[in-house]
Design a protein around this motif. Structure first.
Motif, PDB file in Angstrom:
ATOM      1  N   ARG A   1       0.817  -1.223   0.000  1.00 46.50           N
ATOM      2  CA  ARG A   1       0.000   0.000   0.000  1.00 46.50           C
ATOM      3  C   ARG A   1       0.849   1.271   0.000  1.00 46.50           C
ATOM      4  O   ARG A   1       0.323   2.368   0.170  1.00 46.50           O
ATOM      5  CB  ARG A   1      -0.942  -0.005   1.209  1.00 46.50           C
ATOM      6  N   THR A   2       2.156   1.145  -0.193  1.00 43.59           N
ATOM      7  CA  THR A   2       3.014   2.335  -0.259  1.00 43.59           C
ATOM      8  C   THR A   2       2.697   3.138  -1.517  1.00 43.59           C
ATOM      9  O   THR A   2       2.690   2.587  -2.621  1.00 43.59           O
ATOM     10  CB  THR A   2       4.507   1.940  -0.281  1.00 43.59           C
ATOM     11  N   PRO A   3       2.407   4.439  -1.399  1.00 44.00           N
ATOM     12  CA  PRO A   3       2.104   5.252  -2.581  1.00 44.00           C
ATOM     13  C   PRO A   3       3.256   5.260  -3.580  1.00 44.00           C
ATOM     14  O   PRO A   3       4.432   5.220  -3.192  1.00 44.00           O
ATOM     15  CB  PRO A   3       1.877   6.660  -1.998  1.00 44.00           C
ATOM     16  N   GLU A   4       2.895   5.314  -4.838  1.00 42.69           N
ATOM     17  CA  GLU A   4       3.894   5.281  -5.905  1.00 42.69           C
ATOM     18  C   GLU A   4       4.900   6.422  -5.780  1.00 42.69           C
ATOM     19  O   GLU A   4       6.102   6.216  -5.968  1.00 42.69           O
ATOM     20  CB  GLU A   4       3.183   5.354  -7.256  1.00 42.69           C
ATOM     21  N   ASP A   5       4.418   7.623  -5.450  1.00 42.09           N
ATOM     22  CA  ASP A   5       5.337   8.757  -5.393  1.00 42.09           C
ATOM     23  C   ASP A   5       6.368   8.610  -4.276  1.00 42.09           C
ATOM     24  O   ASP A   5       7.497   9.094  -4.398  1.00 42.09           O
ATOM     25  CB  ASP A   5       4.573  10.082  -5.262  1.00 42.09           C
ATOM     26  N   GLU A   6       6.013   7.912  -3.176  1.00 39.78           N
ATOM     27  CA  GLU A   6       6.980   7.694  -2.099  1.00 39.78           C
ATOM     28  C   GLU A   6       8.091   6.757  -2.550  1.00 39.78           C
ATOM     29  O   GLU A   6       9.268   6.969  -2.222  1.00 39.78           O
ATOM     30  CB  GLU A   6       6.275   7.129  -0.863  1.00 39.78           C
ATOM     31  N   LEU A   7       7.736   5.715  -3.305  1.00 43.70           N
ATOM     32  CA  LEU A   7       8.750   4.805  -3.842  1.00 43.70           C
ATOM     33  C   LEU A   7       9.688   5.543  -4.792  1.00 43.70           C
ATOM     34  O   LEU A   7      10.912   5.403  -4.722  1.00 43.70           O
ATOM     35  CB  LEU A   7       8.080   3.648  -4.575  1.00 43.70           C
ATOM     36  N   VAL A   8       9.101   6.340  -5.676  1.00 40.54           N
ATOM     37  CA  VAL A   8       9.891   7.089  -6.651  1.00 40.54           C
ATOM     38  C   VAL A   8      10.848   8.035  -5.938  1.00 40.54           C
ATOM     39  O   VAL A   8      12.023   8.142  -6.302  1.00 40.54           O
ATOM     40  CB  VAL A   8       8.965   7.866  -7.611  1.00 40.54           C
TER      41      VAL A   8
END
Length: 243
Positions: free
Chosen positions: A53-60
């Motif tokens: 459930r980690t948001p995509e922008d946080e991974l990026v």
């Protein structure tokens, strides 16, 4: 099982730039595109503080923070897009299949990128299940790019294939990387090497092979492949039903 590694250059990423349009954001968007439609599933967060459930922008942003440590280099690699593609024939339930592919992907990352960041998503939008990996070009907190020689990468392909064949026989994969080469192929390679030595450069066949590999990596459809090939002076033709 086929293992491919595609590099992405740093020309579209600059230290201090905002995410959203750079190589990390573009690849993450591509990898995550089918998750909502249940054609994809996030399964690996290698050296990342992430979960399903980690948001995509946080991974990026985590990838970009690490990439900002890289030494400036014109057109240097900023990340790798790795693909593990599995042939059909597996005899596993959906949950078992996903777990097996994720386990093999983790073994691959342990061998190929033990200290680098990596994110993995399984795609089921084609006949063959395949795992996409976004891998940082530098290890965590380091400024140098991690480089693998062709032999090192070949050894990793063989090692991971061996794990897949021995640990997951239900996947029913064919041995590709660690099999004996046919005698005729060996003879051809000897002739090619002789021509290369004599002419002090790659043979015509080697040059053509290199061009085709580059075109296959760039093209996303046969039409695009044909157009790119035309620009290189290469034409395709059809004999019966074969191109």
């Amino acid at each position: 099982m086929i293992i491919k590694s595609l590099s992405r250059k740093s020309r579209s990423f600059r230290p201090g730039s905002r995410g959203g349009f750079g190589p990390f954001a573009s690849l993450a968007r591509y990898m995550n595109r089918g998750i909502q439609e249940e054609d994809g599933k996030a399964v690996l967060w290698h050296n990342l503080y992430g979960h399903e459930r980690t948001p995509e922008d946080e991974l990026v942003q985590e990838f970009e923070r690490n990439a900002k440590l890289l030494r400036e280099r014109s057109n240097g690699n900023i990340l790798y897009h790795e693909i593990l593609s599995f042939s059909r024939g597996y005899r596993l339930r959906e949950d078992e299949l996903i777990r097996a592919v994720a386990d093999i992907g983790q073994e691959y990352l342990n061998a190929r990128a033990p200290r680098q960041l990596a994110y993995g998503v399984i795609h089921r939008d084609t006949d063959h299940i395949h795992l996409h990996l976004m891998v940082s070009s530098n290890a965590i907190g380091k400024s140098e790019r991690v480089r693998l020689s062709k032999k090192e990468f070949s050894d990793i392909q063989k090692r991971v294939e061996k794990i897949a064949l021995e640990r997951f026989p239900e996947l029913n994969q064919t041995k590709i990387y660690d099999r004996e080469r046919p005698a005729e192929r060996l003879k051809t390679d000897v002739r090619e090497q002789a021509m290369k030595t004599r002419d002090r450069g790659p043979s015509r066949k080697e040059s053509l092979k290199g061009k085709l590999h580059s075109l296959f990596e760039r093209a996303t459809s046969f039409k695009e492949l044909a157009d790119l090939a035309k620009g290189e002076g290469i034409a395709f033709y059809q004999r019966g039903k074969s191109i």
